[in-house]
Design a protein around this motif. Structure first.
Motif, mmCIF file in Angstrom:
data_model
loop_
_atom_site.group_PDB
_atom_site.id
_atom_site.type_symbol
_atom_site.label_atom_id
_atom_site.label_comp_id
_atom_site.label_asym_id
_atom_site.label_seq_id
_atom_site.Cartn_x
_atom_site.Cartn_y
_atom_site.Cartn_z
ATOM 1 N N THR A 198 0.851 -1.177 0.000
ATOM 2 C CA THR A 198 0.000 0.000 0.000
ATOM 3 C C THR A 198 0.892 1.234 0.000
ATOM 4 N N PRO A 241 4.314 7.427 3.084
ATOM 5 C CA PRO A 241 3.925 6.280 3.898
ATOM 6 C C PRO A 241 3.673 5.045 3.032
ATOM 7 N N SER A 246 2.982 0.543 3.410
ATOM 8 C CA SER A 246 2.825 -0.632 4.261
ATOM 9 C C SER A 246 2.900 -1.861 3.365
ATOM 10 N N SER A 302 2.561 -6.282 3.501
ATOM 11 C CA SER A 302 2.246 -7.498 4.242
ATOM 12 C C SER A 302 2.276 -8.673 3.277
ATOM 13 N N GLN A 326 4.022 -8.142 8.572
ATOM 14 C CA GLN A 326 3.713 -6.864 7.937
ATOM 15 C C GLN A 326 4.602 -5.776 8.505
ATOM 16 N N LEU A 327 4.714 -4.687 7.747
ATOM 17 C CA LEU A 327 5.460 -3.528 8.202
ATOM 18 C C LEU A 327 4.798 -2.278 7.664
ATOM 19 N N ALA A 328 4.995 -1.198 8.366
ATOM 20 C CA ALA A 328 4.519 0.117 7.934
ATOM 21 C C ALA A 328 5.605 1.116 8.287
ATOM 22 N N THR A 329 5.943 1.972 7.334
ATOM 23 C CA THR A 329 7.003 2.952 7.556
ATOM 24 C C THR A 329 6.816 4.118 6.589
#
Length: 151
Positions: A63, A75, A77, A79, A111-114
């Motif tokens: 995303t 931003p 993300s 997964s 998952q990751l978000a950064t």
């Protein structure tokens, strides 16, 4: 030898002068080596991560915004179910490799978000190495209106 305050100040000033003069010389010697370090291409990042294995589409959720008003903080993300590792690449940046994240066997969510920096409009890629050894990828094009890596 007895050291008084005057001698200590003279020794300290001499040491400071030596450090001040040596600093630029050491920095000049290090600069050419850093400038000659080649940057890996996107293809080299992928080949190193996958070991030359085939990468299939799907199985990864990436995303990212369609338009980023500021390339300094975009931003994202990612997964992927059963992912052991995830590689994130920004294909148009001077250094394409953004992050490699490894998940342990006890990781609940893979998952990751950064937030990442993007120099210009480009593709952001996420490649996941699944626990069965296969590789999956997702790609998203992000249009950047203000550059983040010196743009």
């Amino acid at each position: 030898m007895k050291l008084n305050r005057r001698d200590a100040l003279i020794l300290g000033a001499g040491g400071l002068a030596a450090a001040t003069l040596a600093g630029p010389v050491l920095a000049q010697d290090a600069a050419p080596a850093a400038a000659q370090t080649p940057t890996k291409s996107v293809e080299e990042w992928i080949a190193e991560f996958t070991g030359g294995s085939e990468v299939q589409e799907g199985g990864v959720n990436l995303t990212a915004p369609e338009i980023a008003e500021n390339g300094n903080t975009v931003p994202i993300s990612v997964s992927a179910e059963n992912a052991a590792e995830i590689l994130v690449l920004a294909t148009g940046n001077p250094t394409p490799g953004v992050a490699t994240i490894k998940f342990g066997p006890a990781a609940g969510a893979r998952q990751l978000a950064t937030r990442i920096r993007l120099a210009e409009t480009q593709d952001v890629m996420a490649i996941a190495k699944l626990e069965d050894g296969s590789f999956r990828q997702a790609k998203s094009n992000v249009k950047v209106t203000i550059g983040g890596c010196g743009g």
